[in-house]
Design a protein around this motif. Structure first.
Motif, PDB file in Angstrom:
ATOM      1  N   ALA A  56      25.701 -72.586  65.836  1.00 12.09           N
ATOM      2  CA  ALA A  56      25.468 -73.175  64.509  1.00 12.09           C
ATOM      3  C   ALA A  56      26.787 -73.462  63.803  1.00 12.09           C
ATOM      4  N   LEU A  57      27.748 -72.552  63.929  1.00 12.99           N
ATOM      5  CA  LEU A  57      29.064 -72.775  63.317  1.00 12.99           C
ATOM      6  C   LEU A  57      29.766 -73.969  63.955  1.00 12.99           C
ATOM      7  N   ALA A  60      28.094 -77.111  62.801  1.00 16.21           N
ATOM      8  CA  ALA A  60      28.342 -77.370  61.378  1.00 16.21           C
ATOM      9  C   ALA A  60      29.702 -78.014  61.166  1.00 16.21           C
ATOM     10  N   GLU A  61      30.657 -77.689  62.024  1.00  7.11           N
ATOM     11  CA  GLU A  61      31.988 -78.290  61.898  1.00  7.11           C
ATOM     12  C   GLU A  61      31.943 -79.800  62.110  1.00  7.11           C
ATOM     13  N   MET A  69      30.637 -73.742  56.387  1.00  8.71           N
ATOM     14  CA  MET A  69      29.470 -72.888  56.563  1.00  8.71           C
ATOM     15  C   MET A  69      29.634 -71.631  55.713  1.00  8.71           C
ATOM     16  N   THR A  70      28.555 -71.242  55.067  1.00  9.20           N
ATOM     17  CA  THR A  70      28.531 -69.998  54.302  1.00  9.20           C
ATOM     18  C   THR A  70      27.507 -69.067  54.952  1.00  9.20           C
ATOM     19  N   ARG A  73      23.975 -70.311  54.061  1.00  6.78           N
ATOM     20  CA  ARG A  73      23.542 -71.484  54.833  1.00  6.78           C
ATOM     21  C   ARG A  73      23.221 -71.096  56.258  1.00  6.78           C
ATOM     22  N   LEU A  74      24.022 -70.201  56.839  1.00 12.22           N
ATOM     23  CA  LEU A  74      23.780 -69.750  58.210  1.00 12.22           C
ATOM     24  C   LEU A  74      22.447 -69.010  58.289  1.00 12.22           C
ATOM     25  N   HIS A  77      19.707 -71.597  58.113  1.00  8.96           N
ATOM     26  CA  HIS A  77      19.668 -72.373  59.353  1.00  8.96           C
ATOM     27  C   HIS A  77      19.013 -71.584  60.494  1.00  8.96           C
ATOM     28  N   HIS A 111      33.408 -68.580  53.156  1.00  6.33           N
ATOM     29  CA  HIS A 111      33.248 -69.582  54.216  1.00  6.33           C
ATOM     30  C   HIS A 111      33.471 -68.898  55.554  1.00  6.33           C
ATOM     31  N   HIS A 113      34.387 -69.392  59.518  1.00  7.03           N
ATOM     32  CA  HIS A 113      35.056 -70.310  60.429  1.00  7.03           C
ATOM     33  C   HIS A 113      35.082 -69.728  61.831  1.00  7.03           C
TER      34      HIS A 113
END
Length: 164
Positions: A56-57, A60-61, A69-70, A73-74, A77, A111, A113
């Motif tokens: 997902a990360l 999202a990038e 991504m926060t 939000r994760l 999702h 955030h 990463h």
């Protein structure tokens, strides 16, 4: 990346492009992807949910409109609680796969990463999958690949609409 002892899916001979054939092939591909993800999770000392969070990360990038991504939000999702995502991120951060950074404009916002070390571990592990994908792609013309990409995009869109 197919194991030698894994049987090949058997397609109905009466309708090789019918719904049943698609179902058989998609289930087989899904099972293989799940096996690969589980193997990676085990090799990294992670849970399968952790690998899904990494995917997902990574995805999202690619979505510049969504922004960084926060954890919230994760959680949305992945359809997980914020507590479950916090535990997942703790494991991923401890293993060196992600890093959490406070937003400069609002220190309450975090955030998430993908860390460089995590990227390198995933790249090394999934290199054979990339090679297999490229080998399969090489057997198709650009026009055929456009149809495949269009089909997969449409299928993903339909699955998203049905599921949400």
């Amino acid at each position: 990346m197919r194991r030698d002892d894994t049987p090949r899916p058997v397609l109905p001979c009466d309708d090789p492009i019918g719904m049943q054939s698609f179902a058989v092939l998609l289930r087989a591909m899904n099972a293989e992807f799940n096996r690969i993800a589980q193997d990676f999770a085990q090799a990294q000392g992670l849970h399968l949910t952790d690998v899904q969070a990494l995917i997902a990360l990574l995805d999202a990038e690619q979505d510049e409109d969504a922004g960084p991504m926060t954890p919230g939000r994760l959680a949305a999702h992945m359809n997980l609680t914020t507590g479950a995502v916090s535990a997942c991120l703790d494991r991923l951060e401890k293993a060196g796969h992600v890093r959490r950074v406070r937003a400069a404009s609002d220190r309450r916002v975090v955030h998430v990463h993908y860390a460089q070390a995590g990227r390198e571990a995933a790249r090394a592990y999934f290199r054979p999958l990339a090679g297999a994908t490229e080998a399969a792609r090489a057997r198709f013309s650009p026009a055929e690949l456009r149809v495949v990409v269009r089909f997969l995009g449409e299928l993903n869109g339909e699955l998203t609409r049905v599921h949400r």
